[in-house]
Design an enzyme around this catalytic site. Structure first.
Site, PDB file in Angstrom:
ATOM      1  N   GLU A 112       4.870   3.271  -0.302  1.00 28.88           N
ATOM      2  CA  GLU A 112       6.084   3.065  -1.094  1.00 28.88           C
ATOM      3  C   GLU A 112       6.611   4.391  -1.651  1.00 28.88           C
ATOM      4  O   GLU A 112       6.980   4.506  -2.822  1.00 28.88           O
ATOM      5  CB  GLU A 112       5.825   2.063  -2.223  1.00 28.88           C
ATOM      6  CG  GLU A 112       5.422   0.698  -1.720  1.00 28.88           C
ATOM      7  CD  GLU A 112       5.458  -0.378  -2.807  1.00 28.88           C
ATOM      8  OE1 GLU A 112       5.490  -0.008  -3.991  1.00 28.88           O
ATOM      9  OE2 GLU A 112       5.461  -1.559  -2.444  1.00 28.88           O
TER      10      GLU A 112
ATOM     11  N   GLU B 212       1.582  -5.497   2.656  1.00 33.16           N
ATOM     12  CA  GLU B 212       1.170  -6.062   1.371  1.00 33.16           C
ATOM     13  C   GLU B 212       2.008  -7.294   1.082  1.00 33.16           C
ATOM     14  O   GLU B 212       3.232  -7.268   1.239  1.00 33.16           O
ATOM     15  CB  GLU B 212       1.380  -5.076   0.209  1.00 33.16           C
ATOM     16  CG  GLU B 212       0.390  -3.957   0.076  1.00 33.16           C
ATOM     17  CD  GLU B 212       0.653  -3.110  -1.174  1.00 33.16           C
ATOM     18  OE1 GLU B 212       1.464  -3.530  -2.031  1.00 33.16           O
ATOM     19  OE2 GLU B 212       0.065  -2.024  -1.291  1.00 33.16           O
TER      20      GLU B 212
END
Length: 538
Positions: A139, A290
């Site tokens: 991220e 995720e």
């Protein structure tokens, strides 16, 4: 590892729609979500855990739970060696703080591959094939935006080092992006990538992924979309629970129906990719690196973080990917079904941030389940199963006085066997109202064969699929299942008493008078049913 603000969109998540527009069908979506082979479900393993299992114990634990796919956030050779003995394939990670070194020096990237990857890449019969992919950073656009200039160079340098070792086809290199890089994702047909990132990162990233047959790695959380929707998204849609067709999400531009938020988010990415107009971008598979649901959080700020919701989401996700394999409305079929990694295996109790941040795990650090999943038919994956198992416990938000009063009724006029919560018995500790009431409520609920309404208790009780048994305290629901599977066995933790004897013991302990108990019995005989409706698009 993803920051606590993972998922969701930095811009407005939802564009309210007052009526269905004319059908404006988008051109076909070309993204194949699954990549090669059958779709699978794995788990992520974070290490911010007190007393984390040793590598060998962790490998044994994964083997016992039939977990064969994991995502790691680094490339620890000790853990990879242990995973090799358990037949586990792993995505290994390059931490964000190593991006500068790898992105600035191809020689450093080559050395990293030689040291961290080659011993576990199956290059010959003497080396195990443990590593399935490399996740470069995590991220980065939101967690460490200052590293964006070196992210693509790091990916390219690592991919080149793998190609030099003839491993480019077996170990793809990508980077997990947060869903927040997609703007206006609901309805999916209007989604697009953040314009600043689209030119500087996303478009060149997709060109590289397409040329190397690597997947788009995406961290995707319906939980955060639900939290940020301010009540517009129905909880059931976020949890993969079916809604009546009239309440399903409908994209007004395509007229496609969405039975869950997970698929809607994937299709938003499909449309955003299409709008990039990158050559070959439509063929890049999506790998969900995720996704998950927290089992506990701040009651006011995080009301949807609960064990029951976490159980529902992760159980239904596993079924969705491994059994149903529907793909998405825009890219239907098993061949287009994205694989996914559940965040996460263990509660990371050392993680800072909101209360929920330490409560995403399926297990505590010592291997004890946080809750038990409904995963029957999933090939043994996450072996603990609670199919057809339910319990009645004290509701989290119920007033303590109401809980006490309901417990008095259950153990008195309700004739529940409350012997186990008397002093010196197996369920006496912890000695507090909610713990004792949960046992009493379940005793009554099970005695009524889990009949509808038998766990209401004027709002003081709630049904859960998570076994509340603890230490030496075995709840009646657990006993019932044990007796069902072992008919005639004497495997109870307490000695049953007659209804009259149990009620008498309870009255002696509580000091409540019969008149008050009869009054409560009258009150609790009233059934209340609340029906609520909500529509995603209104």
């Amino acid at each position: 590892m993803g920051s606590w603000s993972r998922g969701g969109s930095g811009s407005s998540l939802l564009t309210p729609l007052l009526f269905l527009l004319l059908s404006l069908h988008c051109s076909p979506v070309l993204v194949s979500a699954a990549g090669s082979g059958e779709p699978y479900v794995g788990v992520t393993i974070g290490t911010a855990v007190t007393n984390l299992l040793s590598p060998s114990d962790l490998a044994d634990f994964l083997r016992a739970q039939h977990i064969t796919r994991v995502r790691l956030y680094d490339a620890d050779p000790r853990l990879l060696s242990a995973l090799a003995t358990a037949g586990v394939r792993a995505i290994v990670g390059v931490p964000n703080d190593e991006l500068l070194a790898l992105g600035s020096s191809p020689a450093t990237a080559t050395a990293w591959v030689a040291r961290r990857v080659l011993p576990f890449a199956g290059v010959n019969s003497s080396t195990p094939a443990v590593i399935s992919a490399i996740a470069v950073g995590d991220e980065v656009p939101t967690a460490l935006p200052s590293a964006l200039p070196v992210l693509l160079p790091a990916i390219r340098s690592l991919a080149a080092a793998l190609a030099a070792a003839n491993l480019s086809s077996s170990i793809p290199v990508s980077t997990p992006l947060p869903f927040s890089v997609v703007e206006d994702p609901f309805p999916p047909s209007q989604a697009f990538f953040n314009q600043t990132l689209a030119k500087s990162l996303v478009a060149p990233l997709f060109a590289h992924l397409a040329s190397t047959s690597a997947p788009l790695m995406l961290n995707l959380y319906p939980y955060y979309s639900l939290m940020q929707s301010k009540g517009v998204i129905p909880l059931d849609n976020a949890l993969f629970r079916p809604l009546p067709p009239s309440l399903e999400m409908v994209d007004p531009n395509t007229l496609l129906h969405y039975t869950n938020v997970f698929d809607a988010m994937l299709d938003a990415v499909h449309v955003a990719v299409q709008n990039l107009n990158v050559s070959g971008g439509g063929g890049v598979p999506i790998l969900v690196t995720e996704t998950g649901w927290p089992s506990y959080g701040d009651r006011r700020a995080e009301p949807y973080a609960s064990k029951d919701n976490a159980d529902a989401y992760n159980s239904n996700l596993i079924k969705h990917v491994l059994e149903d394999k529907p793909g998405t409305p825009m890219a239907p079929g098993a061949a287009a079904q994205s694989s996914a990694y559940v965040y996460e295996l263990f509660n990371e109790d050392l993680r800072p941030g909101p209360v929920s941040e330490a409560n995403w795990g399926l297990f505590y650090g010592n291997g004890t389940p946080v809750y038990l999943l409904h995963v029957s038919g999933a090939g043994g994956f996450l072996a603990n199963d609670t199919t057809d198992r339910s319990f009645c416990v004290a509701a989290d938000d119920a007033d303590e006085k109401a809980v006490q009063a309901a417990m008095d009724w259950a153990c008195g006029p309700g004739r529940a066997d409350c012997t186990a919560i008397q002093p010196g018995q197996g369920c006496y500790m912890p000695d507090d109202v909610r713990s004792h009431a949960s046992y009493a409520f379940d005793a009554y609920y099970q005695s009524q064969a889990r009949a509808a309404g038998s766990c209401y208790f004027q709002g003081a009780g709630m049904v859960t699929t998570t076994d509340p048994s603890h230490d030496n305290c075995l709840f009646p629901g657990s006993k019932r299942l044990g007796n069902d599977s072992k008919s005639g066995s004497a495997n109870n933790a307490t000695t049953p008493t007659s209804d009259a004897e149990g009620s008498a013991i309870w009255r002696l302990r509580t000091g409540r008078e019969n008149g008050f108990s009869l009054f409560l019995r009258l009150l609790l005989s009233i059934a209340v049913v609340i029906v609520t409706d909500s529509n995603f698009w209104t």
